[in-house]
Design an enzyme around this catalytic site. Structure first.
Site, PDB file in Angstrom:
ATOM      1  N   THR A  50       0.852  -1.391   0.193  1.00 13.08           N
ATOM      2  CA  THR A  50       0.044   0.109  -0.199  1.00 13.08           C
ATOM      3  C   THR A  50       1.310   1.563  -0.020  1.00 13.08           C
ATOM      4  O   THR A  50       2.305   1.267   0.602  1.00 13.08           O
ATOM      5  CB  THR A  50      -0.673  -0.061   1.484  1.00 13.08           C
ATOM      6  OG1 THR A  50      -1.594  -1.071   1.591  1.00 13.08           O
ATOM      7  CG2 THR A  50      -1.557   0.872   0.989  1.00 13.08           C
ATOM      8  N   ASP A  75       9.349  -2.927 -15.556  1.00 12.15           N
ATOM      9  CA  ASP A  75       7.397  -2.592 -15.053  1.00 12.15           C
ATOM     10  C   ASP A  75       6.868  -1.796 -15.752  1.00 12.15           C
ATOM     11  O   ASP A  75       6.572  -0.897 -14.829  1.00 12.15           O
ATOM     12  CB  ASP A  75       7.104  -3.246 -13.785  1.00 12.15           C
ATOM     13  CG  ASP A  75       5.782  -3.190 -13.886  1.00 12.15           C
ATOM     14  OD1 ASP A  75       4.635  -3.778 -14.750  1.00 12.15           O
ATOM     15  OD2 ASP A  75       5.184  -3.485 -12.786  1.00 12.15           O
TER      16      ASP A  75
END
Length: 749
Positions: free
Chosen positions: A428, A540
């Protein structure tokens, strides 16, 4: 009724009363009964003659043939009778003396037979004496179960035995069961006492009262002349329980008014005893008499003792309280009202102080435990290693900061949900405000591989040295938590994906701005690949990992999947990681990671910039299509105009768009060696952008910067087909973005 009948009835009633009196009188001893034999007192229900005992099993025979009156119970000498239900008698000793004249092995067997009263299993032990002796006891219990037991007693010398102990060296003992009323004891030896003859010529066996016998080494020789030993029998009245016996009031043995009945625990029958506060013989009508405790035991603290029938009372002097008993609460001064208040106040203050002290102690222990835990995590996460690296590198590491757990906890308001910027498979991201009012993004991961701590620290060191205007800056980390926290600069304007896939925002992104974003992203990746000491492959690259500031400047973010590459390495074999749809097909199939993998992913982003909102349809699960494959196909088939974002296409920029699209297909080639390097990509795009800016149609509408757009950011689901089946994924807000509505992070983080 006539007078004659009345007289007859009265006579009959009188006869019954006389018979009942005679029966009761016969059930108790008369005054002429002898109650002693020698020194033994014989209480009822035992007696020495007819009419003096309860029944024949209680008959005590007093034999004076030896000159001294000796009491016997069925040929067994009686030593003591207790109204508590115990009868102490003399029991014979079994002997095994093979060297005595006239020795017969059968002489070692002795028998005690008592059919009425069983042997006490609690008070007696079967005992063997000798240094070469084996003893066996055998009998039939009252419950008619066969019983056999025994023990072995061995020793080499007198010095090897311990007086007072029956542990098997010179003396051994074993328990006997309940209900045993007759037994036979047999003895034998291993070596016929030949090895121990000089100090132990015989073996002995007997059942004896445990407390009455204390073993001595002197017993090894002739048992010091003893032929009998004390034995305790349990006696009881009749063969009924208390409940059944009470039904027959005339035959009930507990005659005293203040007596109680208790069932036998060793064989049938019951016993009587006087109630609490009484003493005497419960088997006689007036046998239980009140105990005057005030005279006999001095039970009260003060002299104020009052005896009652069956109990007593103690009293305290005036001004004192309590029961006055020595075994009770005794007597204590009564507190006055003021004293009561003082005592109550003192107790209250003491309890409060104890509570506060205990709370402080617990708080201190908890704080100390937390400090130790932080120190443990700090060392576990490579904190000492990072400190050494910072110290060794000096000024080059001045920008790197190791944050404390308390600093970041305070910055995020204890990680309040309202501070969450995004969530994903790896953790998170929270928005935080440092004490210097600097806004940061704090990434809190879910997992940490302890085997890669050294590599993690090296990555932190290298990433904090990355200094490029188009790369999100890593400010530092916190190592005092179970999983390390990373602190990045905060980028205010969301992700590229937020802008190109939202209709209101997409309209503000002109072709020139899109080319600017593409060039800046390519520059950032080229910098990571070629311009730092330890090259970094992002792994990524996607539109959700490209952030935009208020000036639409691109910032490459999220190195959660990145890996450092040594200068002499061209590729790294690792597990396949990244986001499907952007993933290099060569890497997907071979697990061979190169910088060309980032080139392919960038090519997808470039195609996404050109197709804009239309790209969404090629990520939807029902189409089973891949944007990269579809984009390449459209360019080859000259269908480019159909898939481009509508508002960036006009008649004057078609040729430039075709050049950009054609270059994008070069980045999307299947073989990595056929793709350009990231440096070549940056240079090529920069040239195309310069060409665009030389034409009037390449200039932005200056009023576009002042347009108001919505901040809401939709989330898009899509399915990608890489030739190995389709996979679901999600485009959402990246881990380092402005505080927009919460969306799930992609699993590639």
């Amino acid at each position: 009724m006539s007078l004659n009948k009345t007289l007859l009835l009265q006579q009959l009633l009188l006869g019954f009363v006389i018979l009942a009196a005679i029966f009761i009188a016969a059930a108790e001893p008369n005054s002429s009964c002898v109650t002693t034999c020698g020194s033994l007192y014989i209480p009822y229900p035992f007696g020495t003659s007819h009419g003096c005992y309860l029944d024949p099993s209680f008959l005590i025979t007093c034999n004076s043939s030896s000159g001294t009156p000796t009491p016997f119970l069925n040929k067994t000498e009686v030593r003591n009778i207790s109204l508590d239900g115990e009868l102490r008698v003399s029991a014979p000793v079994a002997r095994d003396c093979p060297y005595e004249s006239g020795y017969n092995p059968n002489n070692s067997i002795t028998v005690l037979h008592r059919q009425r009263f069983p042997i006490s299993s609690k008070k007696n032990k079967f005992t063997i004496i000798g240094c070469d002796t084996i003893g066996v006891i055998e009998s039939i219990s009252i419950s008619e179960n066969n019983y056999t037991s025994g023990c072995v007693s061995l020793c080499d010398s007198v010095d090897s035995v311990v007086n007072g102990t029956c542990s098997g060296a010179g003396c051994c003992q074993t328990s006997i069961p309940q209900g045993l009323n007759h037994f036979a004891a047999a003895l034998t030896s291993l070596y016929n006492y030949s090895k121990v003859f000089n100090f132990n010529p015989c073996g002995f066996g007997f059942v004896v009262e445990e407390e009455a016998y204390n073993f001595s080494s002197l017993d090894l020789r002739k048992l010091q002349g003893q032929d009998v030993v004390p034995l305790v029998l349990d006696w009881a009245v009749g063969n009924q329980t208390c409940e059944d016996a009470k039904k027959n009031t005339t035959g009930y043995a507990c005659k005293a008014a203040n007596s109680e009945c208790q069932n036998s625990i060793n064989g049938p029958g019951y016993r009587c005893h006087c109630s609490s506060g009484y003493e005497g013989n419960p088997y006689l009508s007036n046998g239980c008499q009140d105990i005057d405790e005030c005279k006999t035991s001095n039970p009260c603290v003060e002299k104020a003792c009052i005896n009652h029938v069956g109990y007593f009372d103690c009293s305290c002097p005036k001004g004192y309280e309590g029961d006055g008993r020595r075994d009770g609460t005794r007597c204590s001064p009564k507190p006055s009202n003021s004293r009561t208040i003082i005592i109550t106040l003192g107790i209250t203050i003491s309890l409060l102080a104890l509570l506060l002290g205990g709370s402080s102690l617990l708080l201190g222990l908890k704080r100390r435990k937390l400090v130790r835990l932080k120190e443990k995590f700090f060392q576990q996460n490579g904190g000492l290693m990072l400190q050494r690296q910072i110290s060794n590198r000096g000024r080059s590491m001045e920008t790197t900061k190791i944050f404390s757990a308390d600093e970041l906890k305070k910055a995020t308001n204890n990680y309040d949900e309202s501070k969450v910027l995004g969530k994903g498979g790896y953790g998170t991201v929270y928005k935080g405000l440092l004490p210097n009012n600097k806004v940061v993004a704090i990434k809190k991961s879910k997992i940490c591989d302890q085997n890669q701590i050294e590599q993690f620290i090296n990555e932190v060191i290298v990433l904090t040295q990355v200094n490029h205007r188009n790369v999100v800056k890593l400010l530092g980390c916190c190592l005092e938590t179970e999983v390390p926290l990373l602190v990045y600069e905060f980028i205010t304007n969301g992700t590229l994906s937020d802008h190109i896939h939202d209709e209101s925002r997409a309209s503000l992104l002109s072709l020139e701005k899109r080319m600017k974003i593409a060039v800046e992203t390519a520059k950032a990746l080229a910098y990571l690949h070629a311009e730092i000491s330890m090259p970094i492959i992002h792994r990524d690259v996607k539109s959700t990992n490209i952030l935009l500031d208020d000036n639409h400047t691109a910032k490459v973010a999220d190195f959660g999947a990145s890996r450092l590459v040594a200068l002499d390495q061209t590729q790294i074999t690792t597990l396949v990681q990244g986001t499907l749809g952007y993933l290099d097909p060569e890497y997907f199939h071979t697990s061979q990671l190169t910088e060309k993998s980032d080139v392919y992913s960038f090519g997808v982003v470039l195609a996404e910039l050109l197709t804009g909102e239309k790209a969404i349809s090629y990520f939807r699960p029902e189409n089973y299509k891949n944007l990269a494959m579809y984009f390449v196909s459209a360019v080859k088939e000259d269908r480019l105009i159909q898939i481009l974002e509508d508002h960036i296409v006009n008649d004057s920029n078609i040729e430039v768009l075709k050049e950009v699209a054609s270059f994008a297909t070069r980045c999307l080639r299947v073989r990595g060696e056929d793709r350009p390097s990231m440096t070549e990509v940056a240079m090529e795009l920069k040239g195309l952008r310069t060409t665009m800016e030389k034409h009037p149609w390449g200039k932005d509408n200056q009023n576009e910067e002042e347009m108001v757009y919505l901040l809401s950011t939709p989330t898009y689901s899509f399915r990608i087909d890489m030739g190995m089946g389709s996979t679901n994924a999600t485009i959402g807000q990246d881990s380092i973005s402005q505080n927009l509505p919460l969306k799930p992070l992609d699993d590639g983080r």
